[in-house]
Design a protein around this motif. Structure first.
Motif, PDB file in Angstrom:
ATOM      1  N   LEU A 109       3.369   0.805  -0.397  1.00  0.00           N
ATOM      2  CA  LEU A 109       2.505   1.351   0.655  1.00  0.00           C
ATOM      3  C   LEU A 109       2.951   2.747   1.074  1.00  0.00           C
ATOM      4  O   LEU A 109       4.114   2.970   1.390  1.00  0.00           O
ATOM      5  N   ALA A 110       2.006   3.667   1.076  1.00  0.00           N
ATOM      6  CA  ALA A 110       2.199   5.005   1.647  1.00  0.00           C
ATOM      7  C   ALA A 110       0.926   5.306   2.423  1.00  0.00           C
ATOM      8  O   ALA A 110      -0.049   5.806   1.873  1.00  0.00           O
ATOM      9  N   ASP A 111       0.918   4.966   3.695  1.00  0.00           N
ATOM     10  CA  ASP A 111      -0.245   5.151   4.569  1.00  0.00           C
ATOM     11  C   ASP A 111       0.214   6.012   5.738  1.00  0.00           C
ATOM     12  O   ASP A 111       1.042   5.590   6.543  1.00  0.00           O
ATOM     13  N   ILE A 114       0.525   4.513   9.104  1.00  0.00           N
ATOM     14  CA  ILE A 114       1.496   3.425   9.287  1.00  0.00           C
ATOM     15  C   ILE A 114       2.934   3.919   9.147  1.00  0.00           C
ATOM     16  O   ILE A 114       3.771   3.653  10.007  1.00  0.00           O
ATOM     17  N   ASN A 115       3.234   4.641   8.051  1.00  0.00           N
ATOM     18  CA  ASN A 115       4.626   5.028   7.822  1.00  0.00           C
ATOM     19  C   ASN A 115       4.826   6.534   7.646  1.00  0.00           C
ATOM     20  O   ASN A 115       5.908   6.978   7.264  1.00  0.00           O
ATOM     21  N   GLY A 116       3.773   7.323   7.903  1.00  0.00           N
ATOM     22  CA  GLY A 116       3.902   8.774   7.845  1.00  0.00           C
ATOM     23  C   GLY A 116       3.974   9.353   6.444  1.00  0.00           C
ATOM     24  O   GLY A 116       4.315  10.520   6.272  1.00  0.00           O
ATOM     25  N   HIS A 117       3.643   8.555   5.427  1.00  0.00           N
ATOM     26  CA  HIS A 117       3.683   9.015   4.040  1.00  0.00           C
ATOM     27  C   HIS A 117       2.298   8.904   3.415  1.00  0.00           C
ATOM     28  O   HIS A 117       1.403   8.264   3.963  1.00  0.00           O
ATOM     29  N   TYR A 118       2.128   9.517   2.271  1.00  0.00           N
ATOM     30  CA  TYR A 118       0.859   9.462   1.532  1.00  0.00           C
ATOM     31  C   TYR A 118       1.161   9.579   0.044  1.00  0.00           C
ATOM     32  O   TYR A 118       2.284   9.895  -0.354  1.00  0.00           O
ATOM     33  N   TRP A 119       0.134   9.316  -0.766  1.00  0.00           N
ATOM     34  CA  TRP A 119       0.262   9.452  -2.215  1.00  0.00           C
ATOM     35  C   TRP A 119      -0.346  10.782  -2.634  1.00  0.00           C
ATOM     36  O   TRP A 119      -1.532  11.014  -2.443  1.00  0.00           O
ATOM     37  N   GLY A 120       0.479  11.652  -3.208  1.00  0.00           N
ATOM     38  CA  GLY A 120       0.001  12.928  -3.733  1.00  0.00           C
ATOM     39  C   GLY A 120      -0.398  12.778  -5.191  1.00  0.00           C
ATOM     40  O   GLY A 120       0.297  12.116  -5.957  1.00  0.00           O
ATOM     41  N   TYR A 143      -1.394  12.078 -15.273  1.00  0.00           N
ATOM     42  CA  TYR A 143      -1.785  11.950 -13.871  1.00  0.00           C
ATOM     43  C   TYR A 143      -0.648  11.239 -13.144  1.00  0.00           C
ATOM     44  O   TYR A 143      -0.207  10.180 -13.567  1.00  0.00           O
ATOM     45  N   MET A 144      -0.167  11.857 -12.084  1.00  0.00           N
ATOM     46  CA  MET A 144       0.970  11.302 -11.343  1.00  0.00           C
ATOM     47  C   MET A 144       0.559  11.067  -9.889  1.00  0.00           C
ATOM     48  O   MET A 144      -0.086  11.905  -9.277  1.00  0.00           O
ATOM     49  N   MET A 145       0.944   9.889  -9.385  1.00  0.00           N
ATOM     50  CA  MET A 145       0.802   9.600  -7.955  1.00  0.00           C
ATOM     51  C   MET A 145       2.218   9.552  -7.401  1.00  0.00           C
ATOM     52  O   MET A 145       3.025   8.718  -7.824  1.00  0.00           O
ATOM     53  N   LYS A 146       2.505  10.478  -6.488  1.00  0.00           N
ATOM     54  CA  LYS A 146       3.867  10.629  -5.972  1.00  0.00           C
ATOM     55  C   LYS A 146       3.918  10.285  -4.492  1.00  0.00           C
ATOM     56  O   LYS A 146       3.116  10.780  -3.699  1.00  0.00           O
ATOM     57  N   PHE A 147       4.876   9.443  -4.111  1.00  0.00           N
ATOM     58  CA  PHE A 147       5.114   9.067  -2.729  1.00  0.00           C
ATOM     59  C   PHE A 147       5.634  10.286  -1.982  1.00  0.00           C
ATOM     60  O   PHE A 147       6.659  10.852  -2.354  1.00  0.00           O
ATOM     61  N   GLU A 148       4.902  10.723  -0.961  1.00  0.00           N
ATOM     62  CA  GLU A 148       5.309  11.928  -0.223  1.00  0.00           C
ATOM     63  C   GLU A 148       5.266  11.679   1.268  1.00  0.00           C
ATOM     64  O   GLU A 148       4.622  10.828   1.757  1.00  0.00           O
TER      65      GLU A 148
END
Length: 148
Positions: A109-111, A114-120, A143-148
């Motif tokens: 989860l990167a929301d 909720i936790n101040g993060h997102y998927w780049g 294609y990369m989804m990175k936890f940011e």
């Protein structure tokens, strides 16, 4: 005149109940997978895990909070990268006004709410200027989804 007032009142009351039921039941469109492919199931750059079937093949890399990578070789006929990743249970999220808001990748989860993060989203190493559901898959692209 009085019957019109009663009809309108009943109609308004009925519509309020319908809206309330929709809110309670969560009719809002969601793309959450029941069980996503876990991060630990991913491969390496040398040996990405193959998933799916189709004419277009691309690499998908998930990068977790610690910077670890999970590599997948995706084959698909989907029109968008997001559609391919959703169909393979690699990502999940909500469809909002601007498209798919990816909240989970490989079960992580990167929301921002909720936790101040997102998927780049990155395409061949460059940050994308559009969402994952606005990108057409291309053969050989990373294609990369990175936890940011």
């Amino acid at each position: 005149m009085k019957s019109k007032f009663i009809f309108r009142s009943l109609l308004s009351l009925f519509l309020c109940f319908v809206l309330l039921a929709a809110a309670v039941c969560g009719i809002a469109e969601t793309a959450e997978a029941t069980e996503q492919i876990p991060f630990s199931a991913g491969g390496t750059a040398e040996e990405p895990v193959p998933l799916g079937e189709g004419a277009t093949t691309f690499l998908f890399i998930a990068v977790n909070e610690e910077g670890d990578e999970a590599w997948f070789s995706i084959s698909t006929d989907a029109e968008t990268v997001g559609g391919a990743l959703l169909a393979l249970n690699l990502i999940g999220g909500d469809f909002e006004a601007y498209g798919l808001y990816v909240k989970t990748v490989c079960g992580i989860l990167a929301d921002y709410n909720i936790n101040g993060h997102y998927w780049g989203l990155y395409i061949n190493g460059d940050m994308a200027m559009t969402g994952v559901d606005g990108v057409a898959p291309e053969n050989g692209t990373r294609y990369m989804m990175k936890f940011e």
